[in-house]
Design a protein around this motif. Structure first.
Motif, PDB file in Angstrom:
ATOM      1  N   PHE A 170       0.869  -1.107  -0.022  1.00 48.45           N
ATOM      2  CA  PHE A 170       0.050   0.056   0.138  1.00 48.45           C
ATOM      3  C   PHE A 170       0.908   1.129  -0.083  1.00 48.45           C
ATOM      4  O   PHE A 170       0.912   1.857   0.896  1.00 48.45           O
ATOM      5  CB  PHE A 170      -1.021  -0.041   1.428  1.00 48.45           C
ATOM      6  N   PRO A 171       1.374   1.494  -1.153  1.00 43.93           N
ATOM      7  CA  PRO A 171       2.646   2.612  -1.125  1.00 43.93           C
ATOM      8  C   PRO A 171       2.002   3.870  -1.056  1.00 43.93           C
ATOM      9  O   PRO A 171       2.854   4.904  -0.484  1.00 43.93           O
ATOM     10  CB  PRO A 171       3.091   2.582  -2.656  1.00 43.93           C
ATOM     11  N   ARG A 172       0.853   4.308  -0.891  1.00 50.81           N
ATOM     12  CA  ARG A 172      -0.065   5.613  -0.652  1.00 50.81           C
ATOM     13  C   ARG A 172      -0.632   5.771   0.715  1.00 50.81           C
ATOM     14  O   ARG A 172      -1.323   6.731   1.053  1.00 50.81           O
ATOM     15  CB  ARG A 172      -0.801   5.869  -1.854  1.00 50.81           C
ATOM     16  N   ALA A 173      -0.518   4.463   1.498  1.00 51.01           N
ATOM     17  CA  ALA A 173      -1.216   4.372   2.699  1.00 51.01           C
ATOM     18  C   ALA A 173      -0.825   5.454   3.707  1.00 51.01           C
ATOM     19  O   ALA A 173       0.474   5.931   3.547  1.00 51.01           O
ATOM     20  CB  ALA A 173      -1.055   3.015   3.422  1.00 51.01           C
ATOM     21  N   ARG A 174      -1.576   5.930   4.531  1.00 47.68           N
ATOM     22  CA  ARG A 174      -1.184   6.854   5.546  1.00 47.68           C
ATOM     23  C   ARG A 174      -0.933   5.947   6.958  1.00 47.68           C
ATOM     24  O   ARG A 174      -1.701   5.094   7.259  1.00 47.68           O
ATOM     25  CB  ARG A 174      -2.281   8.091   5.945  1.00 47.68           C
ATOM     26  N   VAL A 175      -0.115   6.537   7.373  1.00 48.45           N
ATOM     27  CA  VAL A 175       0.561   5.843   8.633  1.00 48.45           C
ATOM     28  C   VAL A 175       0.498   6.465  10.067  1.00 48.45           C
ATOM     29  O   VAL A 175       0.749   7.540   9.801  1.00 48.45           O
ATOM     30  CB  VAL A 175       1.815   5.288   8.288  1.00 48.45           C
ATOM     31  N   VAL A 176      -0.213   5.960  10.852  1.00 50.92           N
ATOM     32  CA  VAL A 176      -0.238   6.641  12.359  1.00 50.92           C
ATOM     33  C   VAL A 176       0.708   5.799  13.121  1.00 50.92           C
ATOM     34  O   VAL A 176       0.491   4.711  13.186  1.00 50.92           O
ATOM     35  CB  VAL A 176      -1.741   6.427  12.913  1.00 50.92           C
ATOM     36  N   ALA A 201       9.420   6.481  11.263  1.00 52.97           N
ATOM     37  CA  ALA A 201       9.380   8.033  10.776  1.00 52.97           C
ATOM     38  C   ALA A 201       9.974   8.397   9.713  1.00 52.97           C
ATOM     39  O   ALA A 201       9.872   9.187   8.693  1.00 52.97           O
ATOM     40  CB  ALA A 201       9.831   8.892  11.962  1.00 52.97           C
ATOM     41  N   ALA A 202      11.523   7.536   9.433  1.00 55.88           N
ATOM     42  CA  ALA A 202      12.369   7.524   8.345  1.00 55.88           C
ATOM     43  C   ALA A 202      11.774   7.117   6.948  1.00 55.88           C
ATOM     44  O   ALA A 202      12.347   7.194   6.041  1.00 55.88           O
ATOM     45  CB  ALA A 202      13.710   7.249   8.708  1.00 55.88           C
ATOM     46  N   SER A 203      10.907   6.006   7.301  1.00 53.75           N
ATOM     47  CA  SER A 203      10.423   5.135   6.129  1.00 53.75           C
ATOM     48  C   SER A 203       9.031   5.685   5.395  1.00 53.75           C
ATOM     49  O   SER A 203       8.944   5.238   4.326  1.00 53.75           O
ATOM     50  CB  SER A 203      10.083   3.991   6.636  1.00 53.75           C
ATOM     51  N   VAL A 204       8.439   6.699   6.236  1.00 52.22           N
ATOM     52  CA  VAL A 204       7.080   7.176   5.562  1.00 52.22           C
ATOM     53  C   VAL A 204       7.211   8.559   5.392  1.00 52.22           C
ATOM     54  O   VAL A 204       7.844   9.488   6.115  1.00 52.22           O
ATOM     55  CB  VAL A 204       6.035   6.976   6.797  1.00 52.22           C
ATOM     56  N   PRO A 205       6.821   9.035   4.259  1.00 54.69           N
ATOM     57  CA  PRO A 205       6.911  10.526   3.659  1.00 54.69           C
ATOM     58  C   PRO A 205       6.293  11.436   4.818  1.00 54.69           C
ATOM     59  O   PRO A 205       5.105  10.810   5.282  1.00 54.69           O
ATOM     60  CB  PRO A 205       6.322  10.624   2.573  1.00 54.69           C
ATOM     61  N   PRO A 206       6.394  12.540   5.192  1.00 50.16           N
ATOM     62  CA  PRO A 206       5.873  13.139   6.322  1.00 50.16           C
ATOM     63  C   PRO A 206       4.619  13.567   5.991  1.00 50.16           C
ATOM     64  O   PRO A 206       3.502  13.684   7.093  1.00 50.16           O
ATOM     65  CB  PRO A 206       6.685  14.600   6.280  1.00 50.16           C
ATOM     66  N   GLU A 207       4.139  13.654   4.805  1.00 52.14           N
ATOM     67  CA  GLU A 207       2.816  14.191   4.442  1.00 52.14           C
ATOM     68  C   GLU A 207       1.716  13.003   4.492  1.00 52.14           C
ATOM     69  O   GLU A 207       0.747  13.019   4.778  1.00 52.14           O
ATOM     70  CB  GLU A 207       2.341  14.657   3.172  1.00 52.14           C
ATOM     71  N   ARG A 208       2.402  11.825   4.825  1.00 47.71           N
ATOM     72  CA  ARG A 208       1.592  10.413   5.075  1.00 47.71           C
ATOM     73  C   ARG A 208       1.663   9.894   6.585  1.00 47.71           C
ATOM     74  O   ARG A 208       1.339   8.817   6.653  1.00 47.71           O
ATOM     75  CB  ARG A 208       1.965   9.294   4.047  1.00 47.71           C
ATOM     76  N   CYS A 213      -8.589  12.965  13.000  1.00 45.67           N
ATOM     77  CA  CYS A 213      -9.791  13.072  12.138  1.00 45.67           C
ATOM     78  C   CYS A 213      -9.388  14.003  11.109  1.00 45.67           C
ATOM     79  O   CYS A 213      -9.636  13.656   9.915  1.00 45.67           O
ATOM     80  CB  CYS A 213     -10.995  13.558  12.978  1.00 45.67           C
ATOM     81  N   ALA A 214      -8.536  14.812  11.359  1.00 46.69           N
ATOM     82  CA  ALA A 214      -7.926  15.739  10.039  1.00 46.69           C
ATOM     83  C   ALA A 214      -6.972  15.003   9.388  1.00 46.69           C
ATOM     84  O   ALA A 214      -7.289  15.111   7.922  1.00 46.69           O
ATOM     85  CB  ALA A 214      -7.114  17.026  10.880  1.00 46.69           C
ATOM     86  N   PHE A 215      -6.461  13.982   9.863  1.00 40.36           N
ATOM     87  CA  PHE A 215      -5.400  13.171   9.029  1.00 40.36           C
ATOM     88  C   PHE A 215      -6.080  12.275   8.224  1.00 40.36           C
ATOM     89  O   PHE A 215      -5.784  11.937   7.078  1.00 40.36           O
ATOM     90  CB  PHE A 215      -4.328  12.591  10.046  1.00 40.36           C
ATOM     91  N   VAL A 216      -7.142  11.600   8.792  1.00 36.87           N
ATOM     92  CA  VAL A 216      -7.883  10.834   7.808  1.00 36.87           C
ATOM     93  C   VAL A 216      -9.095  11.460   7.034  1.00 36.87           C
ATOM     94  O   VAL A 216      -9.742  10.512   6.390  1.00 36.87           O
ATOM     95  CB  VAL A 216      -8.332   9.474   8.645  1.00 36.87           C
TER      96      VAL A 216
END
Length: 146
Positions: free
Chosen positions: A27-33, A87-94, A113-116
Motif C-alpha cells: 500500500f505505497p500511498r497508505a497513511r500511517v499513524v 518516521a524515516a520510512s514514511v513521507p511526512p505528509e503520510r 480526524c484531520a489526518f484521515v
C-alpha cells in the motif's frame, strides 16, 4: 485495511513491526499513524505483560530477542529506534505521530480526524468522546501464578 478507512492501514504494534515494510510496499500511498508513549514506561509494561514477545527493531538486524531477555532500558531503546525507523520510512505528509499518553483527548481526536479526513466523532450531547487510549491497562489484571 478496512474499506471505510481507505487509504489508511491499521496494525497492532508487535504485528506491525513484523510486516511493516511489506505493508508499505503493498500500500505505497497508505497513511500511517505512529502511536507513541514513553519508551521506558512501555518497556516495563511490555516486559511484564508479554515477556516472550519479540523486541522491536532487533529482528531487522537478525537478532531474535524476547522482551524478557532485555533490560527495561534496552527494550526502551529498541522501541525508540523502531519509532525512528518508521518516521524515516514514511513521507511526512503520510505520517501522523501521536503521543497517545500525554496528548489531551480532544487534541488526539482533532489531529487523527484531520489526518484521515473524517469528521470529529460526537456523542449524543455533541461532545467528543474520550479517546480510546484512556484507561489502557486498567482492564488488564496480571494474575500471579498459583
Amino acid at each position: 485495511m478496512h474499506a471505510g478507512c481507505n487509504p489508511c492501514m491499521q496494525a497492532a504494534s508487535h504485528v506491525s513491526q513484523e510486516i511493516f515494510f511489506d505493508l508499505l510496499a503493498t500500500f505505497p500511498r497508505a497513511r500511517v499513524v505512529l502511536t507513541l508513549r514513553d519508551p521506558l514506561a512501555w518497556a516495563e509494561s511490555r516486559r511484564r505483560r508479554h515477556p516472550t514477545d519479540r523486541a522491536p527493531v532487533l529482528p531487522l538486524f537478525g537478532v531474535e530477542a524476547p522482551m524478557g531477555a532485555l533490560s527495561a532500558e534496552q527494550a526502551a531503546t529498541a522501541l525508540a529506534l523502531w519509532h525512528k525507523v518508521v518516521a524515516a520510512s514514511v513521507p511526512p505528509e503520510r505520517l501522523l505521530v501521536l503521543d497517545v499518553f500525554s496528548t489531551p483527548s480532544a487534541e488526539l481526536w482533532r489531529r487523527l480526524c484531520a489526518f484521515v479526513q473524517k469528521p470529529l466523532p460526537r456523542d449524543e450531547a455533541g461532545e467528543l468522546p474520550p479517546f480510546p487510549n484512556l484507561g489502557y491497562g486498567d482492564d488488564m489484571q496480571l494474575e500471579s501464578p498459583t
